[in-house]
Design an enzyme around this catalytic site. Sequence first.
Site, PDB file in Angstrom:
ATOM      1  N   GLU A 147     -68.510  35.808 -66.850  1.00  0.00           N
ATOM      2  CA  GLU A 147     -69.358  35.985 -65.545  1.00  0.00           C
ATOM      3  C   GLU A 147     -68.774  36.963 -64.564  1.00  0.00           C
ATOM      4  OE1 GLU A 147     -71.824  34.082 -65.162  1.00  0.00           O
ATOM      5  OE2 GLU A 147     -71.735  32.789 -66.826  1.00  0.00           O
ATOM      6  N   TYR A 155     -72.531  31.337 -57.047  1.00  0.00           N
ATOM      7  CA  TYR A 155     -73.118  31.728 -58.358  1.00  0.00           C
ATOM      8  C   TYR A 155     -71.899  31.153 -59.335  1.00  0.00           C
ATOM      9  CZ  TYR A 155     -74.392  32.964 -63.154  1.00  0.00           C
ATOM     10  OH  TYR A 155     -74.162  33.152 -64.453  1.00  0.00           O
ATOM     11  N   ASP A 185     -78.788  32.140 -60.218  1.00  0.00           N
ATOM     12  CA  ASP A 185     -78.600  33.585 -60.025  1.00  0.00           C
ATOM     13  C   ASP A 185     -80.166  34.106 -59.838  1.00  0.00           C
ATOM     14  OD1 ASP A 185     -80.177  33.059 -62.455  1.00  0.00           O
ATOM     15  OD2 ASP A 185     -78.928  34.656 -63.499  1.00  0.00           O
ATOM     16  N   CYS A 218     -89.568  35.867 -68.162  1.00  0.00           N
ATOM     17  CA  CYS A 218     -90.109  35.897 -66.617  1.00  0.00           C
ATOM     18  C   CYS A 218     -89.260  36.992 -65.979  1.00  0.00           C
ATOM     19  CB  CYS A 218     -89.844  34.413 -66.232  1.00  0.00           C
ATOM     20  SG  CYS A 218     -90.807  34.314 -64.500  1.00  0.00           S
ATOM     21  N   CYS A 239     -95.707  37.179 -69.990  1.00  0.00           N
ATOM     22  CA  CYS A 239     -96.219  35.783 -69.824  1.00  0.00           C
ATOM     23  C   CYS A 239     -97.003  35.187 -71.124  1.00  0.00           C
ATOM     24  CB  CYS A 239     -97.515  35.824 -68.606  1.00  0.00           C
ATOM     25  SG  CYS A 239     -96.609  36.136 -66.979  1.00  0.00           S
ATOM     26  N   CYS A 280     -94.516  33.009 -72.775  1.00  0.00           N
ATOM     27  CA  CYS A 280     -93.896  32.083 -71.933  1.00  0.00           C
ATOM     28  C   CYS A 280     -94.382  30.477 -72.724  1.00  0.00           C
ATOM     29  CB  CYS A 280     -94.503  32.252 -70.431  1.00  0.00           C
ATOM     30  SG  CYS A 280     -93.504  31.064 -69.473  1.00  0.00           S
ATOM     31  N   CYS A 287     -97.658  26.915 -64.645  1.00  0.00           N
ATOM     32  CA  CYS A 287     -96.854  27.978 -63.863  1.00  0.00           C
ATOM     33  C   CYS A 287     -97.819  28.269 -62.600  1.00  0.00           C
ATOM     34  CB  CYS A 287     -96.745  29.221 -64.550  1.00  0.00           C
ATOM     35  SG  CYS A 287     -96.064  30.523 -63.415  1.00  0.00           S
TER      36      CYS A 287
END
Length: 302
Positions: free
Chosen positions: A48, A131, A149, A201, A208, A211, A216
């Site tokens: 991280e 985060y 995030d 995304c 898209c 997706c 959406c």
Amino acid sequence: MSAFHAVTGLVLGMTDIVPQLLDWYGRAQRDLPWRRPEVTPWQILVSEFMLQQTPVARVEPVWLAWIARWPTPSTTAAASPADVLRAWGKLGYPRRAKRLHECATVIATEHDDVVPSDVETLLTLPGIGAYTARAIACFAYRQRVPVVDTNVRRVVARVVHGRADSPASVRDLDDVAALLPDGPDAPQFSVALMELGATVCTARSPRCGVCPLTTCAWRANGFPEATTPVRRTQRYAGTDRQVRGRLLDVLRDNDSPVPRAQLDLAWLSDTAQRDRALDSLLVDGLVEQTADGRFALAGEGE
DNA sequence: AACACGTGGGC
DNA sequence: TGCCCAAGTGT
């Protein structure tokens, strides 16, 4: 259409998100090394830190080498800052490496070498903010906490609010908490949300067509452009940051202290700027000056 | 609440 | 080329 129906449609659509996203993640997830089951909370924490503002592809090899060398907080704490800075290499923002080292020291000395599991305590550690604290609680300890995030923020802005993107807001946590499923799927749902933002995304050219989500709000609205202008990205060429990078580059390449004259070669155009950059590195504790006036990475020779 | 803080790949 | 972007944090 009445507001009531609009809201109902939204809510029903949102409940579908969970199975759609989990199914998709099950087949589309990337095989990232820090997601493997044998990885410890500390090693997830290291990933991280490295992933803060740095792409996955550049982190991967560095993380692999890092955890093989320093698998725990105490082994990391035992290393010198100079070795840590060198292992960090060119990941960027070397202050993160310094804070990671400090974080290791605190965990080793004050938490029995065990990464804290609660968000509250995690937030007290150096280099861990909103985060990262939640990412560790969620991904390392399987807690049902919202993880927000830049990817999650963008996905929620689009799917839920119908906007191209949105600036960070205190409401982000509530937005994501509202989507989080009950039970043990919550952590998996959070990674999936991030993964969707990272691979489908995306900020630039969203895919898209592939997706997995059938509902959406952004698509329903006809993909409106961002209304709030994105903050102008900061220049890099010619900034103090670039000078700091050059200076550190010289120091990483030399395992014994270098004279001032050698450092000066790293930035010829503006000597005042060079002095300022070097001074800031000293202030940040990334660089130290030896008794005879030469310069080295902090803790060189420890 | 803006801004500083590295680095490199993509277009 | 130059700008945008990448699992943010600290001040």
